[in-house]
Design a protein around this motif. Structure first.
Motif, mmCIF file in Angstrom:
data_model
loop_
_atom_site.group_PDB
_atom_site.id
_atom_site.type_symbol
_atom_site.label_atom_id
_atom_site.label_comp_id
_atom_site.label_asym_id
_atom_site.label_seq_id
_atom_site.Cartn_x
_atom_site.Cartn_y
_atom_site.Cartn_z
ATOM 1 N N THR A 1 -12.505 -4.429 -1.133
ATOM 2 C CA THR A 1 -12.601 -3.049 -1.603
ATOM 3 C C THR A 1 -12.397 -2.077 -0.451
ATOM 4 O O THR A 1 -12.694 -2.385 0.703
ATOM 5 C CB THR A 1 -13.979 -2.784 -2.245
ATOM 6 N N LYS A 2 -11.853 -0.917 -0.802
ATOM 7 C CA LYS A 2 -11.676 0.146 0.175
ATOM 8 C C LYS A 2 -12.998 0.867 0.391
ATOM 9 O O LYS A 2 -13.813 0.942 -0.533
ATOM 10 C CB LYS A 2 -10.624 1.143 -0.316
ATOM 11 N N ASP B 1 -10.545 -3.894 -12.556
ATOM 12 C CA ASP B 1 -9.484 -4.238 -11.617
ATOM 13 C C ASP B 1 -9.628 -5.670 -11.130
ATOM 14 O O ASP B 1 -8.648 -6.393 -10.962
ATOM 15 C CB ASP B 1 -9.505 -3.281 -10.422
ATOM 16 N N THR C 1 -8.866 -3.128 -3.986
ATOM 17 C CA THR C 1 -9.284 -2.246 -5.078
ATOM 18 C C THR C 1 -10.220 -1.165 -4.560
ATOM 19 O O THR C 1 -10.728 -1.231 -3.443
ATOM 20 C CB THR C 1 -10.006 -3.042 -6.185
ATOM 21 N N THR C 2 -10.446 -0.174 -5.414
ATOM 22 C CA THR C 2 -11.471 0.826 -5.126
ATOM 23 C C THR C 2 -12.828 0.244 -5.506
ATOM 24 O O THR C 2 -12.893 -0.684 -6.321
ATOM 25 C CB THR C 2 -11.219 2.113 -5.920
ATOM 26 N N ASP D 1 -2.501 -3.782 -2.894
ATOM 27 C CA ASP D 1 -3.154 -2.653 -3.556
ATOM 28 C C ASP D 1 -2.808 -2.717 -5.039
ATOM 29 O O ASP D 1 -1.648 -2.932 -5.407
ATOM 30 C CB ASP D 1 -2.665 -1.341 -2.934
ATOM 31 N N ASN E 1 -3.714 4.854 4.553
ATOM 32 C CA ASN E 1 -4.142 3.459 4.475
ATOM 33 C C ASN E 1 -3.128 2.535 5.142
ATOM 34 O O ASN E 1 -3.503 1.515 5.731
ATOM 35 C CB ASN E 1 -4.355 3.049 3.024
ATOM 36 N N GLU F 1 0.851 -1.199 0.000
ATOM 37 C CA GLU F 1 0.000 0.000 0.000
ATOM 38 C C GLU F 1 0.880 1.240 0.000
ATOM 39 O O GLU F 1 1.762 1.378 0.839
ATOM 40 C CB GLU F 1 -0.908 -0.010 1.228
ATOM 41 N N ASN G 1 -0.368 4.528 0.046
ATOM 42 C CA ASN G 1 -0.980 5.656 0.757
ATOM 43 C C ASN G 1 -0.680 5.562 2.245
ATOM 44 O O ASN G 1 -0.960 4.544 2.884
ATOM 45 C CB ASN G 1 -2.498 5.646 0.514
#
Length: 574
Positions: free
Chosen positions: A547-548, A533, A526-527, A494, A455, A450, A452
């Motif tokens: 998923t986030k 994705d 994933t988003t 991620d 996160n 990851e 970010n």
């Protein structure tokens, strides 16, 4: 007796006209037969029609017909041919609008005029229509949109520039920063904007910055200085800082641009034919130190402490370097030899495979393959190579970290022990008793890939709360390296990361496993609602996806499904 009206007979009409004019309104009132009862004079300023078309008793149909004939009907411009719209149909549609209980619309009259129209039909059948000229408002809105688009384009251009740039107002508060400057500090723009240098650097340095900033703002003279900056990741960069004053008097702002000349100072080749170098390091003054040692003490400081004493690895170790870049080879191979490796390099996949075949035929073992992370053939290399463990090495590798990574990767790989006659020293085969089969226990349960920072913190808090050991990688390349070192029970990957994305990192891990019995579960992060994705994750060999935003329940469920249940099944099988 004279037949003359009193002087106050039309007082109500005059008062109404004055009131409407003050409010900037034009009013049209018609009865239930659609004949005008009252129409204010400003209507003629909006529609270039004859005065008789707003006289009392005029039919609404005739008024609309006159508007159509002069080409100022709503939604059209005088330059366009009015014959493209049927006159009777247009009038009938407008009359239907007038008979609605309420109707509002904005009409464009010509190229530079807009009018807001509000219609109301009363229960008695009386119709009231108000016209408001909103041309200036629409022009401001269009200009604002143009300005916003221009600002957006400017911000995108600044963010795409590799050199750090920032802007301060007269109070020396940051009002604009680009991505390159934020990267130096390792924080988001929101953490810089609205603050001053006193919030970001030591007081002595902040005072120094303020003196030069004030001088530029007051005199307009350009300021230039060569500086050495320590980035948040501990790397040194050398820049030429220039400060400019821009804007009108009383509204001056300060723009600072840092030209990164690190490649010149570090002696890296800018042009293959003419390498340029700066030898005078004293020309650069110490400037910002954005490195926080406490944030990296568990990784960087321990690695550097261990690397103070660099024990030579066994001489029998052999390392092979794969890179297309001659500079990369010339810097890495000599360092490997200093550590006691018998090292050499190849420059293409064909050379690599030919070298592997010759080494195998000659019974020469290759202990580790170091692959240039910038290579365009990484997938093919990792898929085809199975002669030894491999390690992806970035162009910006550092001695202490690389030595620690190689040592960790080879820690569990025994160096070949060969007697004089060339046969293995130990031919004993140890067969475990039934029920005593070893079960793999990973040193690290989970690797989180990851980039970010927020996160990363969330993952860390959740895994610590669940009592699960973990390591965090900031990009796909680092995730593959940590997987090689620790062989964890689970990887949370991620899919969107710098350097190497999650899809390529998963492919690299699967290639390294080589289809063997040991397979590390890889979960894509994933988003929401991005099916593409998920499909790419499956194609890359990932086992599942989440998923986030993530939650403790989500992580615990995945861990139970792919780690706890698998360990229980292995124990039952054993």
């Amino acid at each position: 007796m004279t037949d003359v009206a009193s002087s106050g007979a039309d007082i109500h009409g005059v008062t109404l006209e004055a009131t409407l004019d003050a409010l900037g309104l034009a009013i049209l009132v018609c009865d239930k037969n659609d004949e005008f009862v009252f129409a204010s004079r400003p209507i003629l300023q909006l529609f270039a029609i004859a005065p008789e078309f707003i006289a009392p008793g005029t039919r609404l149909r005739d008024f609309l017909g006159a508007v159509f004939d002069v080409g100022l009907r709503g939604g059209t411009s005088p330059e366009k041919s009015r014959r493209r719209v049927n006159r009777d149909d247009w009038i009938a549609e407008r009359i239907s609008h007038h008979w609605r209980e309420r109707y509002e619309t904005v009409q464009r009259l010509g190229q530079q005029r807009w009018v807001s129209v509000r219609m109301r039909r009363l229960p008695t059948g009386m119709g009231v229509v108000s016209f408001t000229d909103i041309s200036e408002q629409k022009k401001r809105e269009e200009q604002l949109q143009i300005d916003m688009d221009r600002v957006g384009v400017t911000e995108n251009i600044l963010d795409d520039l590799p050199n750090p740039i920032f802007v301060k107002d007269r109070g020396l508060t940051y009002v604009g920063v680009n991505k390159a400057f934020c990267t130096i500090h390792g924080i988001l723009p929101e953490a810089i904007l609205g603050r001053s240098a006193w919030d970001l650097v030591d007081p002595e340095l902040a005072e120094k910055f303020e003196i030069s900033d004030r001088h530029v703002l007051e005199t307009g003279e350009m300021f230039s200085l060569a500086e050495q900056i320590v980035r948040n990741d501990g790397e040194d960069i050398w820049v030429l800082t220039r400060k400019f004053r821009i804007g009108e008097a009383g509204k001056h702002m300060l723009v600072t641009c840092m030209s990164d000349v690190t490649d010149l100072v570090a002696g890296r080749e800018i042009d293959i034919n003419e390498p340029l170098r700066i030898k005078d390091f004293d020309a650069f003054e110490p400037a910002q130190n954005c490195y926080d040692p406490f944030r990296s003490i568990d990784v960087q400081h321990l690695r550097e402490a261990v690397s103070i004493i660099e024990p030579a690895l066994p001489v029998t170790r052999r390392a092979l370097v794969m890179s297309h870049a001659e500079v990369f080879e010339q810097s890495l191979v000599p360092q490997l030899r200093k550590w006691g490796f018998d090292a050499c390099a190849v420059t293409s996949l064909d050379e690599l495979m030919a070298f592997g075949e010759i080494a195998s035929a000659s019974s020469v073992a290759i202990d580790i393959l170091l692959v240039d992370a910038a290579s365009t053939e990484i997938r093919a290399i990792l898929s085809a190579w199975n002669a030894s463990p491999f390690l992806l090495v970035g162009r910006d590798w550092r001695t202490a970290e690389l030595h620690a990574d190689i040592t960790a990767l080879l820690a569990n790989v025994e160096a070949p022990q060969v007697e004089a006659h060339g046969l293995p020293a130990d031919w004993d085969i140890i067969v475990s008793e039934p029920g005593e089969q070893a079960i793999h226990v990973a040193e690290v349960d989970v690797i989180v890939a990851e980039d970010n920072e927020i996160n990363q913190f969330v993952f860390a808090q959740i895994l610590e709360g669940l009592g699960i050991s973990y390591r965090i990688a900031a990009n796909g390349e680092e995730a593959v390296r940590l997987w090689q070192q620790h062989r964890p029970n689970l990887v949370l990957m991620d899919v969107a990361m710098p350097v190497m994305n999650g899809f390529d990192a998963a492919l690299a891990i699967r290639a390294a496993e080589g289809g063997g019995s040991t397979r590390t579960p890889i979960i894509a992060v994933t988003t929401p609602a991005i099916d593409l994705d998920v499909e790419r994750s499956r194609a890359a060999g990932m086992d599942d996806h989440i998923t986030k935003p993530i939650s403790p329940d989500m992580i615990e469920a995945v861990y139970r499904k792919y780690v706890a249940s698998q360990s229980k099944q292995e124990q039952l099988t054993a």
